[in-house]
Design a protein around this motif. Structure first.
Motif, PDB file in Angstrom:
ATOM      1  N   ALA A  82       0.811  -1.216   0.000  1.00  0.00           N
ATOM      2  CA  ALA A  82       0.000   0.000   0.000  1.00  0.00           C
ATOM      3  C   ALA A  82       0.845   1.268   0.000  1.00  0.00           C
ATOM      4  CB  ALA A  82      -0.932   0.009   1.214  1.00  0.00           C
ATOM      5  N   TRP A  83       2.082   1.143   0.493  1.00  0.00           N
ATOM      6  CA  TRP A  83       2.938   2.317   0.648  1.00  0.00           C
ATOM      7  C   TRP A  83       3.793   2.578  -0.584  1.00  0.00           C
ATOM      8  CZ3 TRP A  83       2.986  -2.228   3.298  1.00  0.00           C
ATOM      9  CH2 TRP A  83       4.017  -3.124   2.992  1.00  0.00           C
ATOM     10  N   LEU A 124      -0.441   5.416  -6.159  1.00  0.00           N
ATOM     11  CA  LEU A 124      -0.446   4.445  -5.059  1.00  0.00           C
ATOM     12  C   LEU A 124      -1.646   3.521  -5.230  1.00  0.00           C
ATOM     13  CD1 LEU A 124       0.395   6.859  -2.140  1.00  0.00           C
ATOM     14  CD2 LEU A 124       1.836   5.016  -2.992  1.00  0.00           C
ATOM     15  N   ARG A 126      -4.116   2.763  -3.431  1.00  0.00           N
ATOM     16  CA  ARG A 126      -5.433   3.272  -3.040  1.00  0.00           C
ATOM     17  C   ARG A 126      -5.996   4.264  -4.047  1.00  0.00           C
ATOM     18  NH1 ARG A 126      -5.279   8.417  -0.843  1.00  0.00           N
ATOM     19  NH2 ARG A 126      -3.217   9.101  -0.167  1.00  0.00           N
ATOM     20  N   GLU A 127      -5.139   4.757  -4.940  1.00  0.00           N
ATOM     21  CA  GLU A 127      -5.613   5.694  -5.953  1.00  0.00           C
ATOM     22  C   GLU A 127      -6.091   4.977  -7.213  1.00  0.00           C
ATOM     23  OE1 GLU A 127      -2.523   9.288  -4.742  1.00  0.00           O
ATOM     24  OE2 GLU A 127      -1.881   7.722  -6.130  1.00  0.00           O
ATOM     25  N   LEU A 128      -6.026   3.642  -7.210  1.00  0.00           N
ATOM     26  CA  LEU A 128      -6.408   2.865  -8.388  1.00  0.00           C
ATOM     27  C   LEU A 128      -7.707   2.104  -8.135  1.00  0.00           C
ATOM     28  CD1 LEU A 128      -2.878   1.348  -9.139  1.00  0.00           C
ATOM     29  CD2 LEU A 128      -3.936   3.290 -10.281  1.00  0.00           C
ATOM     30  N   SER A 129      -8.419   1.784  -9.213  1.00  0.00           N
ATOM     31  CA  SER A 129      -9.640   0.982  -9.079  1.00  0.00           C
ATOM     32  C   SER A 129      -9.260  -0.486  -8.880  1.00  0.00           C
ATOM     33  CB  SER A 129     -10.491   1.124 -10.332  1.00  0.00           C
ATOM     34  OG  SER A 129      -9.859   0.451 -11.401  1.00  0.00           O
ATOM     35  N   ARG A 133      -5.751  -2.274  -9.981  1.00  0.00           N
ATOM     36  CA  ARG A 133      -4.859  -2.910  -8.999  1.00  0.00           C
ATOM     37  C   ARG A 133      -4.514  -4.328  -9.443  1.00  0.00           C
ATOM     38  NH1 ARG A 133      -8.362  -1.567  -3.874  1.00  0.00           N
ATOM     39  NH2 ARG A 133      -8.494   0.639  -4.322  1.00  0.00           N
TER      40      ARG A 133
ATOM     41  N   ASP B 147       0.312  -8.576   5.668  1.00  0.00           N
ATOM     42  CA  ASP B 147      -0.537  -9.349   4.757  1.00  0.00           C
ATOM     43  C   ASP B 147       0.133 -10.707   4.472  1.00  0.00           C
ATOM     44  OD1 ASP B 147      -1.854 -10.443   2.631  1.00  0.00           O
ATOM     45  OD2 ASP B 147      -1.908  -8.605   1.433  1.00  0.00           O
ATOM     46  N   HIS B 250       0.645  10.218   5.655  1.00  0.00           N
ATOM     47  CA  HIS B 250      -0.534  10.812   5.027  1.00  0.00           C
ATOM     48  C   HIS B 250      -0.679  10.415   3.569  1.00  0.00           C
ATOM     49  CE1 HIS B 250       2.344  13.786   3.559  1.00  0.00           C
ATOM     50  NE2 HIS B 250       1.427  14.162   2.691  1.00  0.00           N
ATOM     51  N   ARG B 251       0.453  10.134   2.906  1.00  0.00           N
ATOM     52  CA  ARG B 251       0.333   9.880   1.471  1.00  0.00           C
ATOM     53  C   ARG B 251      -0.362   8.563   1.164  1.00  0.00           C
ATOM     54  NH1 ARG B 251       4.150   8.877  -3.109  1.00  0.00           N
ATOM     55  NH2 ARG B 251       2.521   9.117  -4.652  1.00  0.00           N
ATOM     56  N   TRP B 252       0.017   7.522   1.879  1.00  0.00           N
ATOM     57  CA  TRP B 252      -0.596   6.233   1.530  1.00  0.00           C
ATOM     58  C   TRP B 252      -1.626   5.784   2.537  1.00  0.00           C
ATOM     59  CZ3 TRP B 252       0.392   1.890   4.656  1.00  0.00           C
ATOM     60  CH2 TRP B 252       1.433   2.027   5.578  1.00  0.00           C
ATOM     61  N   HIS B 253      -1.753   6.513   3.629  1.00  0.00           N
ATOM     62  CA  HIS B 253      -2.616   6.023   4.687  1.00  0.00           C
ATOM     63  C   HIS B 253      -3.712   7.030   5.008  1.00  0.00           C
ATOM     64  CE1 HIS B 253      -3.341   4.203   8.758  1.00  0.00           C
ATOM     65  NE2 HIS B 253      -3.277   3.163   7.980  1.00  0.00           N
ATOM     66  N   GLY B 254      -3.626   8.198   4.386  1.00  0.00           N
ATOM     67  CA  GLY B 254      -4.523   9.300   4.744  1.00  0.00           C
ATOM     68  C   GLY B 254      -5.925   9.127   4.204  1.00  0.00           C
ATOM     69  N   ASP B 255      -6.420  10.154   3.524  1.00  0.00           N
ATOM     70  CA  ASP B 255      -7.782  10.083   3.013  1.00  0.00           C
ATOM     71  C   ASP B 255      -7.867   8.991   1.948  1.00  0.00           C
ATOM     72  OD1 ASP B 255      -6.029  11.548   1.511  1.00  0.00           O
ATOM     73  OD2 ASP B 255      -7.601  12.668   0.504  1.00  0.00           O
ATOM     74  N   ARG B 257      -9.386   8.574  -1.040  1.00  0.00           N
ATOM     75  CA  ARG B 257      -9.984   8.841  -2.347  1.00  0.00           C
ATOM     76  C   ARG B 257      -9.651   7.671  -3.266  1.00  0.00           C
ATOM     77  NH1 ARG B 257      -6.866  13.603  -3.946  1.00  0.00           N
ATOM     78  NH2 ARG B 257      -5.930  13.251  -1.920  1.00  0.00           N
ATOM     79  N   SER B 258     -10.602   7.177  -4.003  1.00  0.00           N
ATOM     80  CA  SER B 258     -10.245   6.117  -4.948  1.00  0.00           C
ATOM     81  C   SER B 258     -10.979   6.329  -6.257  1.00  0.00           C
ATOM     82  CB  SER B 258     -10.579   4.749  -4.374  1.00  0.00           C
ATOM     83  OG  SER B 258     -11.958   4.505  -4.471  1.00  0.00           O
ATOM     84  N   ARG B 259     -10.304   5.936  -7.309  1.00  0.00           N
ATOM     85  CA  ARG B 259     -10.888   6.061  -8.638  1.00  0.00           C
ATOM     86  C   ARG B 259     -11.777   4.849  -8.886  1.00  0.00           C
ATOM     87  NH1 ARG B 259      -6.024   7.367 -10.491  1.00  0.00           N
ATOM     88  NH2 ARG B 259      -5.947   9.588 -10.338  1.00  0.00           N
ATOM     89  N   ALA B 260     -13.054   5.086  -9.123  1.00  0.00           N
ATOM     90  CA  ALA B 260     -13.961   3.944  -9.252  1.00  0.00           C
ATOM     91  C   ALA B 260     -13.857   3.331 -10.626  1.00  0.00           C
ATOM     92  CB  ALA B 260     -15.388   4.365  -8.983  1.00  0.00           C
TER      93      ALA B 260
END
Lengths: 246, 260
Positions: A82-83, A124, A126-129, A133, B147, B250-255, B257-260
Motif C-alpha cells: 500500500a505504501w 499508489l 489506493r488511488e487505483l480501481s 490494482r 498481509d 498521510h500519502r498512503w494512509h490518509g484520506d 480517495r479512490s478512482r472507481a
C-alpha cells in the motif's frame, strides 16, 4: 523458455488433521494454459501453493523435468504494498533479485504500459480501481519473465466487464510471452474461455474428477463466448460438477 | 465561519476562565497559598524563569532520552519476537509483568539500586520502562499484521530476511508503531515525573522536584508555573509526534480517495 511440470500423486493433509487433497497426478505441458476448476474448498488453491513451493505436500511431489522454473504468482487479492507506487510494486521481483534499480524501474514501466497503466506508474494502490490494482498485480507477476504463471482466482472479486477485459489481456500476454499458465477458478465460463485444458477437482479431500481438453483455437475473440463449442463444453463441465456435488 | 469559531471559541473560553479566576480570588479573598491569582503565576514565570526553564530542560532531556531508548529497544525486541516465536514465548511474560506493575511501586527499588547520588539515572530507567511497553506492543502487533499473501510473495521470490524486514515488515508495521510511539511520548513524560516524585531529591532537579519544593514552601504560584510547563511539554511532545506520523503516513494512509 517454458517449463513442463508433473504432479506426482500429490496429497496434502493440514496440520490440524483436515485432509485437503487426495492423490492428484497430472502432467502439465510446457507453454500450455491449464485451468484448475472446482467448487470452493476442493483444494484448488492448495494445488497452486504446492506447485509454488509455498506449502509442502504431505504425500507425493511436484516434479520439474526441465529444471526448476521461475514462477510468477497472482493472488486472489491484488496483494500490493500500500505504501509503494505502482512502479515500485511491479519492480519488486527484480529488486529482490538484486537487479540494478534503473533496470528494474525501466522494466516495471514497460510491464505497466503493456497492461495499459503507463499513466498510473506513480499512483499508489489506493488511488487505483480494483481492476487497475489487479493489472498491477499481473504486471508484477510477469515483470521477471516467469516460465510458469500461477493464478489463484485472480479476477473473482471483479465485475463482469472488467473480468472479461482482463481475461482477454491475459490471453494476449500468454500468446506474446509463451509462459505456462495455471489458472485456478470456480467459474466454468472463465475456465472454458481461457484454457486449453481443464482439470476439474471435486470432493473433500479434493481429487481429480475430470481432465477435459478445449480444442478451440486462439486467439479466442468475444464471439467465442457465445459459440456452440463454448456452450457445449460448458454444459459438459456443469454436468461433471453436478455429479461431484450430488 | 465554522473554522473561525473553532479557533475563537477555545481562546475566548480560556480568556474568560483566566478573568474569572482573577476576579474570584479577589472577590472571595482566597489566600494565595490556596489559589494564587493568575498575575502571581505570571510573575513567577518572569522572576524564576532561569530555575524553571533549567528544570524544564532537565525533565525534557530525561524524557526525550527515555523515549528514544524505548523506541529503539521496543522495536528491537518486537523484531526478535516477530522472527522467533520461542523468544516471544520466553520473554513476553516478563515484558507484560514489567508493564502491569505500577511504575511508582518499582521506583524506590530502582532508586536504591542506582543510588540516590545518581537519581537522574533512576528517573531515566523508570521513564524508559513506562515508555517501553507501548512501543513493544504496537510494533509486535504491526509486525504480525503483515498481509500473509505479501509474506508468501516475498518467500516466492526468495527474499532474504533483511530484504523482507526493510521492504515489507517495517512499512507494514509503521502505522501501528507510530500509534504506539505517540503513546510512548506521553508515558515517558509521566514516567519521568513519577520517578522524580519518588526520588524526591534535589539531585534530579526536574520540574516535578520544583513542584515538590514549591509545595513544601507553600509557593503555590510556582507550583502552578511548573505544572503549566509540564502540560505544555506534554502537548509539545504529542504535537511533534503527531506531525511525524502525518509526515510519514498521510500519502498512503490518509484520506481514501479512490478512482472507481
Amino acid at each position: 523458455m517454458t517449463h513442463e511440470l508433473q504432479l506426482d500423486r500429490l496429497g496434502k493433509t493440514f496440520q490440524n488433521g483436515t485432509p485437503a487433497l487426495d492423490e492428484i497426478s497430472a502432467h502439465i505441458g510446457a507453454g500450455s494454459f491449464v485451468a484448475l476448476l472446482g467448487p470452493s474448498g476442493c483444494g484448488k488453491s492448495t494445488v497452486l501453493r504446492l506447485i509454488a513451493g509455498l506449502d509442502e505436500p504431505t504425500r507425493g511431489r511436484v516434479l520439474w523435468p526441465s529444471g526448476r522454473a521461475a514462477l510468477g504468482f497472482v493472488f486472489q487479492d491484488p496483494t500490493l504494498m500500500a505504501w509503494a507506487s505502482a512502479t515500485r510494486n511491479v519492480s519488486l521481483p527484480l529488486d529482490l533479485a538484486g537487479r540494478p534499480a534503473p533496470e528494474a524501474r525501466a522494466r516495471a514501466l514497460t510491464a505497466l504500459e503493456k497492461l495499459g497503466l503507463g499513466a498510473f506508474a506513480e499512483s499508489l494502490p489506493r488511488e487505483l480501481s480494483g481492476g487497475m490494482r489487479m493489472r498491477v498485480s499481473i504486471a508484477r507477476a510477469l515483470v521477471a519473465s516467469p516460465d510458469v504463471l500461477l493464478m489463484d482466482e485472480p479476477f473473482a472479486a471483479l465485475d463482469e466487464f472488467t473480468r472479461s477485459r482482463l481475461n482477454e489481456d491475459l490471453l494476449r500476454l500468454w500468446a506474446e510471452r509463451g509462459f505456462t499458465g495455471i489458472f485456478v477458478t470456480h467459474s466454468v465460463f472463465e475456465a472454458v474461455y481461457l484454457a486449453q485444458r481443464i482439470l476439474i477437482l471435486g470432493g473433500r479431500p479434493g481429487r481429480l474428477v475430470a481432465d477435459l481438453t478445449n480444442p478451440a483455437p486462439y486467439p479466442r475473440g468475444r464471439d467465442y463466448r457465445t459459440s456452440a463449442g463454448f456452450n457445449a463444453l460448458a454444459r459438459e463441465i456443469l454436468d461433471v460438477l453436478e455429479g461431484v456435488s450430488g | 465561519m465554522m473554522r473561525a469559531l473553532r479557533v475563537i471559541l477555545p481562546i475566548g473560553l480560556f480568556a474568560a476562565l483566566i478573568w474569572f479566576w482573577g476576579w474570584a480570588v479577589e472577590h472571595w479573598r482566597i489566600p494565595p497559598f490556596i489559589l494564587p491569582p493568575p498575575r502571581a503565576i505570571l510573575e513567577v514565570f518572569v522572576n524564576d524563569a532561569q530555575s524553571l526553564l533549567g528544570s524544564a530542560w532537565t525533565t525534557f532531556g530525561i524524557t526525550a532520552t527515555a523515549f528514544v531508548l524505548a523506541v529503539v529497544s521496543g522495536t528491537a525486541l518486537a523484531t526478535l519476537f516477530a522472527s522467533s516465536r520461542l523468544a516471544e514465548a520466553m520473554l513476553s511474560p516478563y515484558a507484560v509483568t514489567l508493564q502491569v506493575t505500577p511504575i511508582i511501586s518499582i521506583a524506590p527499588l530502582v532508586i536504591v539500586w542506582v543510588g540516590l547520588d545518581q537519581a537522574w539515572l533512576a528517573v531515566l530507567i523508570l521513564a524508559w520502562i513506562s515508555a517501553f511497553f507501548p512501543v513493544l506492543a504496537s510494533a509486535t502487533a504491526g509486525l504480525k499484521a503483515v498481509d500473509p499473501n505479501l509474506r508468501d510473495l516475498f518467500r516466492l521470490y526468495r527474499a532474504s530476511f533483511p530484504q523482507t524486514f526493510r521492504r515489507l515488515l517495517v512499512p507494514s508495521a509503521l502505522p501501528y508503531l507510530l500509534a504506539g510511539i505517540k503513546t510512548a511520548g506521553g508515558l515517558a513524560l509521566i514516567g519521568a515525573v513519577v520517578a522524580e516524585f519518588a526520588a524526591a531529591s534535589g539531585n534530579t532537579n526536574g520540574l516535578a522536584w520544583r513542584i515538590l519544593e514549591a509545595g513544601n514552601r507553600l509557593q503555590i504560584a510556582k507550583m502552578f508555573a511548573a505544572l503549566i510547563l509540564l502540560a505544555l511539554m506534554g502537548i509539545l511532545i504529542y504535537a511533534v509526534l503527531s506531525f511525524i506520523e502525518w509526515l510519514l503516513l498521510h500519502r498512503w494512509h490518509g484520506d481514501t480517495r479512490s478512482r472507481a
